[in-house]
Design a protein around this motif. Structure first.
Motif: not given
Length: 74
Positions: A17-23, A28-30
């Motif tokens: 979850a942390i890695v996904a959030f930071v990414e 670039p994206g929403a």
């Protein structure tokens, strides 16, 4: 992020979850957040520290010491 980020963490829901959030906020994206608008919070022992931790620490110490004095008098 590289493949070694949080390398000392076990692979699990929290790490992913942390890695996904930071990414999501750094690419670039929403969910992208410009670098100038990002805020970092650092944690050293499982609790978040206030910017000036001395007053809460003194409060804690005084309470612990006063309790210890009461216990030694009893």
């Amino acid at each position: 992020m590289t493949g070694v980020d949080l390398s000392t963490w076990r692979d699990g829901d929290s790490r992913r979850a942390i890695v996904a959030f930071v990414e999501s906020v750094t690419r670039p994206g929403a969910a992208f957040v410009p670098a100038a608008d990002r805020i970092a919070t650092f944690d050293n022992d499982g609790t978040l520290w206030v910017e000036r931790p001395a007053p809460p620490q003194f409060d804690f110490l005084l309470r612990v010491w006063s309790q210890a004095v009461r216990e030694t008098r009893a």
